[in-house]
Design a protein around this motif. Structure first.
Motif, PDB file in Angstrom:
ATOM      1  N   LEU A 214       2.943   1.791   4.773  1.00 58.45           N
ATOM      2  CA  LEU A 214       2.255   2.534   3.717  1.00 58.45           C
ATOM      3  C   LEU A 214       2.211   1.782   2.396  1.00 58.45           C
ATOM      4  O   LEU A 214       1.255   1.858   1.660  1.00 58.45           O
ATOM      5  CB  LEU A 214       2.955   3.875   3.499  1.00 58.45           C
ATOM      6  CG  LEU A 214       2.605   4.980   4.483  1.00 58.45           C
ATOM      7  CD1 LEU A 214       3.554   6.142   4.311  1.00 58.45           C
ATOM      8  CD2 LEU A 214       1.179   5.461   4.279  1.00 58.45           C
ATOM      9  N   THR A 215       3.280   1.087   2.107  1.00 59.86           N
ATOM     10  CA  THR A 215       3.397   0.542   0.767  1.00 59.86           C
ATOM     11  C   THR A 215       4.460  -0.514   0.734  1.00 59.86           C
ATOM     12  O   THR A 215       5.311  -0.568   1.598  1.00 59.86           O
ATOM     13  CB  THR A 215       3.840   1.638  -0.211  1.00 59.86           C
ATOM     14  OG1 THR A 215       4.185   0.996  -1.429  1.00 59.86           O
ATOM     15  CG2 THR A 215       5.063   2.384   0.281  1.00 59.86           C
ATOM     16  N   GLN A 225      -1.454   2.985  -4.402  1.00 59.70           N
ATOM     17  CA  GLN A 225      -1.946   3.499  -3.131  1.00 59.70           C
ATOM     18  C   GLN A 225      -1.691   2.530  -2.018  1.00 59.70           C
ATOM     19  O   GLN A 225      -1.681   1.350  -2.215  1.00 59.70           O
ATOM     20  CB  GLN A 225      -3.454   3.627  -3.227  1.00 59.70           C
ATOM     21  CG  GLN A 225      -3.865   4.794  -3.992  1.00 59.70           C
ATOM     22  CD  GLN A 225      -3.565   6.001  -3.213  1.00 59.70           C
ATOM     23  OE1 GLN A 225      -2.980   5.951  -2.160  1.00 59.70           O
ATOM     24  NE2 GLN A 225      -3.929   7.117  -3.740  1.00 59.70           N
ATOM     25  N   SER A 226      -1.550   3.059  -0.834  1.00 56.78           N
ATOM     26  CA  SER A 226      -1.359   2.162   0.300  1.00 56.78           C
ATOM     27  C   SER A 226      -2.692   1.492   0.600  1.00 56.78           C
ATOM     28  O   SER A 226      -3.744   2.129   0.559  1.00 56.78           O
ATOM     29  CB  SER A 226      -0.899   2.957   1.496  1.00 56.78           C
ATOM     30  OG  SER A 226      -1.979   3.425   2.199  1.00 56.78           O
TER      31      SER A 226
END
Lengths: 257, 205
Positions: A214-215, A225-226
């Motif tokens: 995600l990140t 944001q991912s």
């Protein structure tokens, strides 16, 4: 007895200099206890005396840190009197930023260095000669103050970022501290070059969590944001847009017929 | 098309609510995108954008409460009810009409009347937006207004981060809905007819 004169032996044995004997740095007379009071007045070696010009410490860039520190407000105002140990206790220092897997630990450890004086009336006044400003009050303008204090380091806003150093040491005067939200809350966030530049840290945190998917940095509005979701949202948006355009073209053609 | 073929579909209170809500949501989308991309040199600064987003968010929350209780208390809620029987069949029917039927002179499979204000596709999208996406965006939005109430860490990720991801994902879906909503509204008696209807209240059949 003065509490500042008592050392926490547990903390010493966890610190970077744990393998040292007291007398490696201090006069051999320190072997007698209680120590003679005038011993404290004897000059000690500085950090650079050991760490400077030594290839085995080169990666820590002590000389560059020294150069940066000499530009800082601490040096400008207090001169040689303000040395490394004012922030980095030689007895207990731990290289948290290099070794911790948790950003919050790095933040906490780092901020405590600043707070040990800036939030301590006696110590602050001893060095500066005047009372310390109330941190909560002077940071009144900062939204979600407590959250910021827990999640980013003081030096994020109060230093000039220097790419070649792990931690920037040029602490600016308060007039030069960054006050613009967008410096961190932007795609080009300052934090990427400071708190989140520890790539090894990112690698460490990726282990066994979904965070790598995600990140790989912490939250700053939006920008963080991912990449996966960002790509997905652009694709969906383009799909919807082309759907609408194709549909409209058919409607126009149909109407003309 | 005669004047007899129109119904007073949208009473004044509904039009006012719709306009108020639309303005609020538009503000949220614009300021939201602005924060997402965080232009460092925006026309209006980041702080102002954040404040605008917060204020608009609270207004849309109030507007949602009006919508929610209004639909419970008045009869307006009945227009949203969907039949379980033939649920997917009806959706496909309406979808086929938009993709094929309307280009081949077919009549709308669910003509609007006093009793039916929305076709099945409208119903499902309004339901999903108003009873799924908007509540989530409001709850996560309130949480982000008071970030100290959010759980610190879940599954090795920051709770604030997860909340923000959920918030912006729902915000994105609402924006996509808005685009389609605005476009489909042009499929009417004439391309501008439905836009006029939501202003005047009168819908041409």
């Amino acid at each position: 007895m003065n509490p500042y004169y008592i050392l926490d032996t547990m903390a010493i044995s966890a610190g970077v200099h744990k393998s040292f004997d007291c007398t490696d740095c201090h006069n051999s007379e320190y072997k007698t206890y209680p120590h003679k009071s005038d011993l404290k007045l004897q000059p000690l070696s500085t950090c650079l005396d050991c760490h400077g010009g030594d290839a085995s410490f080169a990666k820590y860039k002590f000389e560059e840190i020294e150069k940066e520190f000499k530009k800082s407000v601490h040096f400008k105002v207090y001169g040689e009197y303000f040395n490394c140990s004012k922030c980095h206790s030689q007895h207990t220092y731990v290289a948290t930023a290099r070794n911790s897997t948790n950003v919050l630990d790095i933040v906490d450890y780092n901020n405590k260095m600043c707070l040990s004086c800036h939030n301590d009336m006696k110590k602050y006044k001893l060095v500066s000669g005047h009372a310390n400003p109330k941190l909560v009050v002077i940071h009144d303008w900062l939204p979600n103050q407590e959250l910021h204090f827990r999640h980013v380091r003081c030096i994020e806003c109060h230093t000039e970022v220097r790419d070649s150093l792990m931690v920037s040491h040029n602490i600016l005067s308060k007039d030069h501290a960054s006050k613009k939200c967008a410096e961190c809350h932007s795609a080009n966030s300052k934090l990427k070059a400071s708190l989140y530049k520890y790539q090894n840290l990112q690698k460490r945190t990726e282990k066994g969590t979904i965070s790598s998917l995600l990140t790989n940095s912490s939250y700053t509005i939006g920008t963080h944001q991912s990449p996966l979701l960002k790509l997905l949202s652009i694709l969906i948006f383009l799909a919807v847009l082309s759907g609408i355009i194709i549909h409209s073209i058919f409607r126009i053609i149909k109407k003309k017929k | 098309m005669g004047t007899s073929e129109k119904i007073y579909f949208y009473p004044l209170w509904l039009r006012i609510w719709h306009a108020f809500n639309a303005l609020g949501i538009l503000t949220l989308i614009i300021t939201g995108i602005s924060m997402q991309s965080s232009f460092e040199t925006a026309i209006i600064g980041f702080n102002t954008v954040v404040n605008l987003h917060n204020i608009a968010g609270i207004l849309v929350f109030i507007s949602y409460l009006l919508f929610f209780t209004g639909n419970l208390v008045t009869g307006n809620g009945k227009y949203y009810l969907m039949k379980i029987k033939g649920f997917f069949k009806n959706l496909t029917k309406q979808g086929t009409y938009y993709a094929w039927g309307m280009f081949h002179g077919q009549k709308s499979p669910f003509p609007l009347s006093e009793k039916r204000k929305f076709n099945p596709l409208q119903k499902i999208s309004y339901l999903l937006v108003m009873y799924f996406a908007v509540p989530i965006v409001i709850i996560t939005g309130i949480a982000l207004l008071f970030p100290e109430i959010i759980i610190d860490q879940t599954w090795g990720l920051s709770g604030v981060f997860l909340t923000a991801i959920l918030h912006s994902t729902m915000g994105f879906l609402i924006s996509i809905f808005l685009i389609i909503h605005l476009y489909i509204a042009s499929v009417g008696k004439s391309p501008l007819d439905n836009y006029k209807a939501i202003i005047s209240g009168w819908h041409h059949l």
